[in-house]
Design a protein around this motif. Structure first.
Motif, PDB file in Angstrom:
ATOM      1  N   VAL A   4      59.044  85.883   9.524  1.00  9.92           N
ATOM      2  CA  VAL A   4      59.848  85.059   9.628  1.00  9.92           C
ATOM      3  C   VAL A   4      59.023  83.771   9.303  1.00  9.92           C
ATOM      4  O   VAL A   4      58.471  83.575  10.157  1.00  9.92           O
ATOM      5  CB  VAL A   4      60.197  85.443  11.154  1.00  9.92           C
ATOM      6  CG1 VAL A   4      61.590  84.275  11.903  1.00  9.92           C
ATOM      7  CG2 VAL A   4      61.530  86.791  11.008  1.00  9.92           C
ATOM      8  N   ASP A   9      58.140  79.819  10.065  1.00 13.47           N
ATOM      9  CA  ASP A   9      58.850  77.993  10.869  1.00 13.47           C
ATOM     10  C   ASP A   9      58.551  77.521   9.927  1.00 13.47           C
ATOM     11  O   ASP A   9      58.393  76.458  10.228  1.00 13.47           O
ATOM     12  CB  ASP A   9      57.998  78.187  11.680  1.00 13.47           C
ATOM     13  CG  ASP A   9      58.786  79.318  13.115  1.00 13.47           C
ATOM     14  OD1 ASP A   9      59.546  80.456  13.366  1.00 13.47           O
ATOM     15  OD2 ASP A   9      58.317  79.130  14.571  1.00 13.47           O
ATOM     16  N   HIS A  54      63.778  81.876   6.304  1.00 17.54           N
ATOM     17  CA  HIS A  54      62.935  80.673   6.806  1.00 17.54           C
ATOM     18  C   HIS A  54      63.788  80.737   7.762  1.00 17.54           C
ATOM     19  O   HIS A  54      65.335  80.193   8.284  1.00 17.54           O
ATOM     20  CB  HIS A  54      63.629  79.723   5.581  1.00 17.54           C
ATOM     21  CG  HIS A  54      62.716  80.556   4.395  1.00 17.54           C
ATOM     22  ND1 HIS A  54      61.570  80.129   4.250  1.00 17.54           N
ATOM     23  CD2 HIS A  54      63.128  81.279   3.303  1.00 17.54           C
ATOM     24  CE1 HIS A  54      61.300  80.850   3.107  1.00 17.54           C
ATOM     25  NE2 HIS A  54      62.003  81.340   1.860  1.00 17.54           N
ATOM     26  N   ARG A  55      62.739  79.975   9.175  1.00 22.09           N
ATOM     27  CA  ARG A  55      63.580  78.992  10.049  1.00 22.09           C
ATOM     28  C   ARG A  55      62.919  77.090   9.556  1.00 22.09           C
ATOM     29  O   ARG A  55      62.470  77.259   8.575  1.00 22.09           O
ATOM     30  CB  ARG A  55      62.842  79.146  11.052  1.00 22.09           C
ATOM     31  CG  ARG A  55      63.350  80.833  11.415  1.00 22.09           C
ATOM     32  CD  ARG A  55      63.429  81.239  13.001  1.00 22.09           C
ATOM     33  NE  ARG A  55      62.101  80.659  13.920  1.00 22.09           N
ATOM     34  CZ  ARG A  55      62.108  80.257  15.142  1.00 22.09           C
ATOM     35  NH1 ARG A  55      63.217  79.971  16.328  1.00 22.09           N
ATOM     36  NH2 ARG A  55      61.226  80.288  15.766  1.00 22.09           N
ATOM     37  N   THR A  56      63.919  76.125  10.517  1.00 20.98           N
ATOM     38  CA  THR A  56      64.253  74.779   9.957  1.00 20.98           C
ATOM     39  C   THR A  56      62.665  74.357  10.620  1.00 20.98           C
ATOM     40  O   THR A  56      62.164  73.422  10.366  1.00 20.98           O
ATOM     41  CB  THR A  56      64.693  74.143  10.048  1.00 20.98           C
ATOM     42  OG1 THR A  56      65.258  74.461  12.126  1.00 20.98           O
ATOM     43  CG2 THR A  56      65.432  74.836   9.529  1.00 20.98           C
ATOM     44  N   ALA A  58      61.508  83.087  17.437  1.00 24.19           N
ATOM     45  CA  ALA A  58      61.654  83.459  15.386  1.00 24.19           C
ATOM     46  C   ALA A  58      61.357  85.388  16.081  1.00 24.19           C
ATOM     47  O   ALA A  58      62.203  85.778  14.786  1.00 24.19           O
ATOM     48  CB  ALA A  58      59.990  83.154  15.236  1.00 24.19           C
ATOM     49  N   GLU A  73      65.610  85.791  16.112  1.00 18.93           N
ATOM     50  CA  GLU A  73      66.098  85.472  14.998  1.00 18.93           C
ATOM     51  C   GLU A  73      65.824  87.193  13.962  1.00 18.93           C
ATOM     52  O   GLU A  73      66.564  87.383  13.289  1.00 18.93           O
ATOM     53  CB  GLU A  73      65.500  84.575  14.093  1.00 18.93           C
ATOM     54  CG  GLU A  73      66.646  83.453  14.448  1.00 18.93           C
ATOM     55  CD  GLU A  73      66.564  82.098  14.324  1.00 18.93           C
ATOM     56  OE1 GLU A  73      66.440  82.110  12.546  1.00 18.93           O
ATOM     57  OE2 GLU A  73      66.509  81.313  14.864  1.00 18.93           O
TER      58      GLU A  73
END
Length: 252
Positions: free
Chosen positions: A31, A33, A57-59, A67, A70
């Motif tokens: 995951v 960031d 992928h996180r924004t 994290a 998710e």
């Protein structure tokens, strides 16, 4: 295993390779960031070459706990029955994961613990060890849980555990997320087991721990502890006030 990353390009390939060798049947979810050092792209390369590796992928970088939430949601949606977490920097050794998985046969959450018999910490100064131990003692005293390493981040959960603790109501975004979930598991009446691990301080990259993170942890643990004490007092008052006075017989 869910592995959150932010600027871990120097460590990710190394730790994933070790995990895949140690536990070939275990899937990996990275995951990321939106790391500016290219960690996300490296994770995609790893996933392209290994069907057991996946990437989320996180924004933006907005907290370790966020994290993990998710990552857990993804794993639950994919139908995994056992979901774990570990750091990307090598502090959690994949070669010890089997200890946690074995212990999960008789538990709902297993924590790789630095502070039970047989556990250890490598390359931490005494000041940091003292701070970590004091933080865990504070957690035990204020929250009333018996977990020795409630802040430890090397863990495996049963699916049912994560479903029962109500992840949607989790309010902690930073490192205190670890304490939050351990406490929720205990409060839900489930079994938390700790197995000894050797925690090794990272040798590449920089730690994400900061004064701000530590302050958030202290503040939230204090809030939770005071809330629990108020609830205990309220329950005790209800039990006491709900008792009827003993009836006495009148003499005939």
């Amino acid at each position: 295993m869910v592995i959150p990353t932010y600027n871990e390009a120097a460590n990710l390939g190394w730790i994933v390779a070790r995990l895949r060798r140690a536990e070939p049947e275990v899937d990996v979810l990275v995951v990321d960031d939106n790391s500016p050092d290219g960690t996300g792209s490296l994770a995609e390369e790893l996933a392209a070459s290994d069907q057991h590796v996946h990437v989320l992928h996180r924004t933006e970088k907005n907290g370790l706990g966020a994290a993990y939430l998710e990552g857990f949601a993804w794993a639950l949606a994919q139908g995994y029955d056992v979901i774990g977490e570990m750091d990307a920097d090598g502090s959690h050794q994949p070669e010890e994961l089997h200890r946690l998985l074995d212990a999960l046969q008789a538990a709902d959450l297993v924590i790789g613990s630095r502070y039970v018999a047989g556990g250890s910490v490598v390359n931490w100064p005494l000041s940091r060890q003292a701070l970590s131990r004091a933080g865990n003692l504070y957690v035990r005293l204020l929250l009333g849980i018996g977990v020795r390493d409630a802040t430890g981040g090397f863990r495996v959960f049963r699916r049912q555990t994560l479903e029962k603790v109500d992840l949607g109501s989790v309010e902690s975004a930073g490192y205190v997320f670890q304490t939050d979930l351990a406490t929720r598991t205990v409060r839900a009446g489930m079994v938390v087991a700790e197995v000894p691990i050797e925690f090794v301080e990272r040798v590449r990259g920089s730690s994400k721990m900061s004064g701000t993170v530590a302050s958030e942890s202290l503040r939230l643990v204090t809030v939770w502890g005071l809330r629990e004490r108020r609830q205990q007092l309220a329950r005790a008052w209800r039990r006491t006030s709900g008792r009827r006075p003993a009836r006495t017989r009148r003499p005939r």
